[in-house]
Motif scaffolding. Structure first.
Motif, PDB file in Angstrom:
ATOM      1  N   ARG A   2      32.950  39.731  40.186  1.00  0.00           N
ATOM      2  CA  ARG A   2      32.798  41.061  40.784  1.00  0.00           C
ATOM      3  C   ARG A   2      31.997  40.913  42.065  1.00  0.00           C
ATOM      4  NH1 ARG A   2      31.064  45.818  37.432  1.00  0.00           N
ATOM      5  NH2 ARG A   2      32.153  46.833  39.127  1.00  0.00           N
ATOM      6  N   THR A   3      32.551  41.420  43.144  1.00  0.00           N
ATOM      7  CA  THR A   3      31.932  41.289  44.458  1.00  0.00           C
ATOM      8  C   THR A   3      31.671  42.662  45.044  1.00  0.00           C
ATOM      9  OG1 THR A   3      33.106  39.205  44.828  1.00  0.00           O
ATOM     10  CG2 THR A   3      32.221  40.315  46.773  1.00  0.00           C
ATOM     11  N   TRP A  22      37.559  42.739  51.716  1.00  0.00           N
ATOM     12  CA  TRP A  22      37.992  43.457  50.517  1.00  0.00           C
ATOM     13  C   TRP A  22      39.452  43.148  50.187  1.00  0.00           C
ATOM     14  CZ3 TRP A  22      41.775  47.273  50.172  1.00  0.00           C
ATOM     15  CH2 TRP A  22      41.859  47.913  48.945  1.00  0.00           C
ATOM     16  N   ALA A  26      39.375  39.470  45.074  1.00  0.00           N
ATOM     17  CA  ALA A  26      39.725  40.253  43.885  1.00  0.00           C
ATOM     18  C   ALA A  26      38.470  40.926  43.324  1.00  0.00           C
ATOM     19  CB  ALA A  26      40.344  39.329  42.842  1.00  0.00           C
ATOM     20  N   ASP A  27      38.660  42.037  42.633  1.00  0.00           N
ATOM     21  CA  ASP A  27      37.585  42.763  41.954  1.00  0.00           C
ATOM     22  C   ASP A  27      36.411  42.990  42.904  1.00  0.00           C
ATOM     23  OD1 ASP A  27      36.329  44.136  39.955  1.00  0.00           O
ATOM     24  OD2 ASP A  27      35.834  42.382  38.751  1.00  0.00           O
ATOM     25  N   CYS A  28      36.694  43.671  43.980  1.00  0.00           N
ATOM     26  CA  CYS A  28      35.742  43.828  45.071  1.00  0.00           C
ATOM     27  C   CYS A  28      35.563  45.310  45.408  1.00  0.00           C
ATOM     28  CB  CYS A  28      36.285  43.061  46.276  1.00  0.00           C
ATOM     29  SG  CYS A  28      35.152  42.973  47.654  1.00  0.00           S
ATOM     30  N   ALA A  29      34.349  45.692  45.749  1.00  0.00           N
ATOM     31  CA  ALA A  29      34.044  47.057  46.185  1.00  0.00           C
ATOM     32  C   ALA A  29      33.329  46.989  47.528  1.00  0.00           C
ATOM     33  CB  ALA A  29      33.171  47.754  45.155  1.00  0.00           C
ATOM     34  N   TYR A  43      27.326  43.178  39.710  1.00  0.00           N
ATOM     35  CA  TYR A  43      28.092  42.332  40.629  1.00  0.00           C
ATOM     36  C   TYR A  43      27.602  40.886  40.594  1.00  0.00           C
ATOM     37  CZ  TYR A  43      30.103  46.633  42.250  1.00  0.00           C
ATOM     38  OH  TYR A  43      30.771  47.837  42.296  1.00  0.00           O
ATOM     39  N   ASP A  44      28.560  39.962  40.653  1.00  0.00           N
ATOM     40  CA  ASP A  44      28.254  38.526  40.673  1.00  0.00           C
ATOM     41  C   ASP A  44      27.926  38.033  42.075  1.00  0.00           C
ATOM     42  OD1 ASP A  44      29.066  38.158  37.886  1.00  0.00           O
ATOM     43  OD2 ASP A  44      31.080  38.553  38.644  1.00  0.00           O
ATOM     44  N   LYS A 139      34.607  32.335  47.248  1.00  0.00           N
ATOM     45  CA  LYS A 139      35.333  32.067  45.989  1.00  0.00           C
ATOM     46  C   LYS A 139      34.796  30.822  45.294  1.00  0.00           C
ATOM     47  CE  LYS A 139      39.614  34.425  47.117  1.00  0.00           C
ATOM     48  NZ  LYS A 139      41.044  34.288  47.400  1.00  0.00           N
TER      49      LYS A 139
END
Length: 149
Positions: A2-3, A22, A26-29, A43-44, A139
């Motif tokens: 999660r980013t 973005w 993937a899985d980004c806000a 978030y990671d 990544k």
């Protein structure tokens, strides 16, 4: 992974770069830190973006770094900058990003910038090779846990 991409923008360049990232992660806000700030714990990876004017990162970004230094140091994080003058980039990084953050960041990269008083269109100012390299680093960095502060 999660980013969360956090940015502040005056000319729109940092926002445009946030949207580019973005689209590639993937899985980004995305969050404009001048408007709202979500809970960052889930978030990671945190990515912080800012333009540089007169050798300074935008004030909301500098303030965010000061207020959230411990959180940033407990996460994987990276910086992207929008800077039209590459020869002043390193000096701006050293003057604006505290050393502990510089030392632990997965990467700090400039994607180029819009020179003042120009009207560049279609992202022709963006260094897409740097964006691609940044995304690859992001990544790859999430599998490596951040160092303890």
């Amino acid at each position: 992974m999660r980013t969360l991409i956090l940015y502040a923008s005056k000319s729109g360049a940092s926002r445009e770069c946030a949207e580019l990232l973005w689209a590639r992660l993937a899985d980004c806000a995305i969050c404009d830190i001048t408007k709202d700030l979500p809970d960052m714990e889930p978030y990671d990876m945190l990515i912080l973006g800012s333009g540089i004017r007169m050798g300074k990162l935008y004030r909301p970004v500098r303030s965010f770094m000061r207020k959230n230094m411990d959180l940033l140091l407990s996460k994987n994080f990276a910086f992207y900058l929008c800077n039209a003058y590459p020869d002043s980039l390193q000096k701006a990084i050293e003057a604006n990003i505290p050393k502990p953050l510089r030392d632990q960041a997965a990467c700090i990269s400039s994607f180029g910038g819009k020179p003042p008083f120009t009207s560049l269109k279609n992202l022709e100012w963006v260094r897409m090779d740097r964006v691609a390299s940044f995304v690859k680093t992001i990544k790859n960095s999430v599998s490596i846990p951040p160092s303890a502060p």
